[in-house]
Design an enzyme around this catalytic site. Structure first.
Site, PDB file in Angstrom:
ATOM      1  N   ASP A 111       0.881  -1.393   0.177  1.00  0.00           N
ATOM      2  CA  ASP A 111      -0.060  -0.024   0.078  1.00  0.00           C
ATOM      3  C   ASP A 111       0.849   1.349  -0.270  1.00  0.00           C
ATOM      4  O   ASP A 111       0.295   2.133  -0.195  1.00  0.00           O
ATOM      5  CB  ASP A 111      -1.008   0.139   1.177  1.00  0.00           C
ATOM      6  CG  ASP A 111      -0.378  -0.057   2.555  1.00  0.00           C
ATOM      7  OD1 ASP A 111       0.300  -0.766   3.059  1.00  0.00           O
ATOM      8  OD2 ASP A 111      -0.458   1.249   3.152  1.00  0.00           O
ATOM      9  N   GLU A 112       2.212   1.060   0.066  1.00  0.00           N
ATOM     10  CA  GLU A 112       2.840   2.234  -0.069  1.00  0.00           C
ATOM     11  C   GLU A 112       3.209   2.570  -1.615  1.00  0.00           C
ATOM     12  O   GLU A 112       4.007   3.588  -1.866  1.00  0.00           O
ATOM     13  CB  GLU A 112       4.205   2.169   0.821  1.00  0.00           C
ATOM     14  CG  GLU A 112       3.974   2.473   2.022  1.00  0.00           C
ATOM     15  CD  GLU A 112       3.808   4.096   2.412  1.00  0.00           C
ATOM     16  OE1 GLU A 112       3.484   4.722   1.619  1.00  0.00           O
ATOM     17  OE2 GLU A 112       3.684   4.530   3.718  1.00  0.00           O
TER      18      GLU A 112
END
Lengths: 550, 550
Positions: free
Chosen positions: A334-335
């Site tokens: 999710d980064e």
């Protein structure tokens, strides 16, 4: 004997504590009570031990729930009818068909089978005439779901366990195969007992997946064989860890309750804490100012350009996955999604090791990430919408940034689990938590009410073909501002609302649902889970009286 | 031996768990530990029993808190210094002056004395050289405050109770005499044990007033001698009541901890529940639609036009006041303030009894209200800004609608307690709670963070003369969406933030305060109060590291 077909959006009798509402339900108006010698029988040769244990727990709930109906007199006006009611002598569980090969699979085995192959449906018949009740399913997992429903049919009046709604006929199966709850045990630590209590509560509302976000930038509580330095140096304390034995305990406990535990170890971001034990693998570890490198402190991400780091990560993930039995393993990502790519870029651009590897190999960050993900022992990763990362076809993508991204993900052909912050994040709305910022708001303001999630449409703007890729959804508790202290009251009953959405299906009506949800709250409390108040008790005792239009 | 003067807005040593920060504090850098035989001595002849008990509790905290300093190594790097530190043999309490008449007043007596006459200051000296510590005050209440501070000076390392900040010199007294917490036990009920635990927690941060909103429209848990039908018919259940014995227990428990309990029974609105026992006194009881008559269900308000109702109300309030020992009694009035007057009007206009009385007596609602309030046995009522209600000069007005109203109230000449919803309501930001309204927001959105209250200015826009009328302020927990399940985590540490604002005075810096507040949270937990997490533990262990600018 009168039967009336009730659909999930219709108003039920003023008190009827079924949650989630069965997809097929008909009830009568005849009182019925459990006989003093009431028993639950398993009409299956050599039943699995976890089914026997589930029956034992169900009997315990029937004896100990002591939930009075939520009306003003708490059932007093029904005392005569209850005293004169016929007695239900038994509930008999049986499998509708002989299992292939003759051996019956346990609940635990069925709970971790490939998600779309699981059979959770059941039929339940509770006659009004004093003959025995019958629960049938095609799987022990289905029997367990039916047992859970059976346990919600009853109220207590002065020691008598009764219903006013016999006969009851239920034919039930879930609208979606994935119904989850995500817990972050890295921002703040939760003892095993909290997780097990949460698993119990999840099972009561037929949630079938614990998405366990076990480690993150801030702490590494997971003890991974061969990589124990990670937790030794990265856990908050020597006792704030999950040993392999703890994990086994949790996974076993969950499976016996129909719940698959999907572990999540984020990569390549959210990995700062790995630098405590393996500084060579982390770029920008605790770099300052953190806000230039990460969405929250501390900064740090895997040096994906380094072959050694890729190998280390793959080995560590494989060892971690070995602790679990789920078919899925989430490596996050999710980064690296579209909205946050600049964060990675900012770090990697400044990391000499990464720049050196990139120029020597001629690779891009994207191809490096592909290398990593292909090495990961997982069939499920989080979304990478605008990054052309090659994911296995059976990957499940969790859409977390916003429900508005669902359509784009559906276009990629991957299966989807709804996890959108704008509907399902339980932590939103409690202000900003970074220091030195008195005016800070929660990034995902406002607070997500149970009503807000309940009326979510999982297939909004999707074609029929895309809709089939929606596996379900989940509530999520990120724990920057949570811990054991508010776990129960923050999670429940809101996570139950989402559980009904994905079991019963969309289209639920909050007005009709509220009295049932009150009863589920009160039942949770009777069973030791501190679910939060939705309204003044005055309202809970008077279904509908606190509606805006009442 | 080096002493450095530290003011409340300066950055303290990275860990120093004083809350609220003393108004005068100097610390050194010498390690000091409690000797194994450490004792607290009371150098007062025939000390009051509640002081003796307070000393006993303080010794219990010193033995059982076991709070490790909130830094990464939790104190390990200080182990050598701690082992070699001098030992503090004792703390000796004494009164600075011989009390008038020679007899020493108890903490309990001083806690309920007229608010502006209370003496809560103290001086505390903890030498670094192994000589005894000394606590002096002009009252036992002051000694109790000093004992509380003494209990916050210490950390634990492997069984040794130590400080790294000796010598310590404190000269402390509160900026404001009223520092409160309001609890609503009517929307949802709280057992006596919850209230007593909350009183303990309040005393740890030197809050001196429990504003007990004991009954409301929804339930009447207070058992009032001579009016027991009110609770018999108006409590949520036979066990959801506060008997006179319970009230005495709570009041006594609070007073021994320096806390005055001010009861509140709202009039003339918020009285629907009285109709259960005395329908003749309530207009528009449970009238529908409720939204036409009240801000929340159920509707109903006292028939002030009826002399019988006025007499009933005065008698009931007097009997209720007899259960308490506070000099104050709040009769509310928050349904008759400017912004909500239309609500009363709407009901009374439709109530035949009221109209008949009004026309026969020639009185207006305002004069009727005056009649009532003059009969009430109280010296404190809630604000009635735009209603020309005649209040006794010693009335305290609680400004609750908005902090913007403070200046107008100050102009009236009454003393003020800050209770503004836009700063101090702990229940805000959890969405709407009325049914059938999925999109409903909390009326007082957003959530009030600890930082928001901490930087409130109690005298903003007030003249010097008006500023003198500000007695203090309080946090408030209205319980439409709260109950025992989230009491601790919703209240703490936010109520502690407000406690420091009104003890230490305004001008506090959230950046400097955050590490101390973390430590107070952890200390609360060690003492059995489930205070909520402010940040990931990673941040709590690294003061300043999660500041936005770090």
């Amino acid at each position: 004997m009168k039967l009336s077909l009730i659909t999930f959006s219709a108003l039920l009798p003023s008190a009827f504590a079924l949650w989630p509402l069965p997809t097929g339900l008909s009830t009568g108006t005849t009182p019925l009570r459990l006989s003093k010698g009431f028993d639950i029988k398993i009409a299956i040769p050599n039943p699995p031990a976890d089914l026997v244990a589930a029956v034992s727990r169900a009997k315990g709930f029937l004896a100990n729930d002591k939930l009075q109906v939520l009306v003003v007199d708490r059932g007093a006006s029904s005392a005569g009818a209850i005293a004169n009611a016929k007695s239900l002598p038994s509930l008999t569980l049986s499998l509708a068909a002989t299992p292939k090969g003759g051996s019956v699979k346990s609940i635990s085995a069925e709970a971790v089978a490939p998600i779309e192959s699981r059979v959770e449906g059941y039929t339940l018949t509770v006659p009004a005439d004093g003959s025995g009740a019958v629960l049938k399913a095609n799987s022990t997992l289905g029997l367990f779901r039916g047992l859970t429903t059976f346990g919600q049919l009853w109220y207590d009046w002065e020691g008598t366990t009764y219903s006013l709604s016999a006969p009851i006929q239920i034919s039930d199966s879930p609208a979606y195969p994935y119904r989850g709850f995500m817990l972050d045990t890295a921002r703040n630590f939760f003892p095993v007992s909290d997780i097990k209590r949460t698993i119990d509560a999840m099972s009561w509302v037929k949630i079938n997946t614990l998405h366990w976000h076990v480690v993150d930038s801030q702490s590494f509580p997971l003890v991974i064989p061969g990589y124990t330095a990670l937790s030794q140096k990265g856990a908050y304390s020597a006792s704030s860890v999950y040993t392999p034995s703890d994990v086994k305990d949790i996974v076993t406990y969950a499976a016996a309750r129909g719940i698959d535990v999907i572990p999540e170890i984020d990569t390549p971001g959210h990995t700062s804490v790995i630098s405590k034990a393996f500084p060579e693998h982390i770029a920008c570890a605790e770099a300052k100012p953190w806000a230039s490198f990460a969405n929250e402190p501390p900064a740090g991400q895997l040096r994906l350009a380094s072959e050694a780091t890729v190998n280390f990560t793959a080995g560590m993930l494989k060892a971690a996955a070995g602790l679990f039995q789920s078919q899925f393993f989430s490596t996050g990502g999710d980064e690296i999604n579209a909205k946050r790519l600049f964060v990675c870029g900012s770090c990697y651009t400044q990391d000499n090791e990464t720049q050196a590897s990139l120029s020597s190999s001629g690779k891009t960050l994207t191809t490096l990430l592909c290398d990593l993900l292909e090495k990961a022992p997982s069939s499920g990763e989080e979304m990478v919408l605008d990054n052309p990362v090659k994911l296995a076809n059976d990957t499940i993508v969790m859409v977390w940034i916003s429900s508005a991204d669902v359509q784009a993900v559906a276009n990629t052909g991957f299966r989807i689990v709804h996890s959108a912050s704008d509907y399902f994040y339980l932590d939103c709305g409690h202000g900003g938590w970074v220091g030195d910022f008195p005016a800070g708001n929660s990034w995902c303001d406002p607070f997500k009410t149970w009503q807000h999630a309940f009326v979510f449409d999982p297939v909004a703007n999707l074609t029929a073909e895309q809709s089939e890729r929606v596996l379900g959804g989940q509530s999520l508790l990120w724990t920057e501002q949570s811990g054991p202290e508010n776990l129960d009251s923050t999670t429940w009953p809101r996570a139950a609302s989402t559980a009904e959405l994905f079991w019963t299906g969309p289209g639920g009506d909050v007005q009709a649902a509220l009295p049932r949800l009150h009863e589920e709250v009160y039942r949770f409390r009777q069973r030791g889970v501190a679910a939060n108040s939705l309204q003044p008790e005055w309202c809970a005792l008077r279904p509908g009286a606190c509606d805006l239009t009442a």
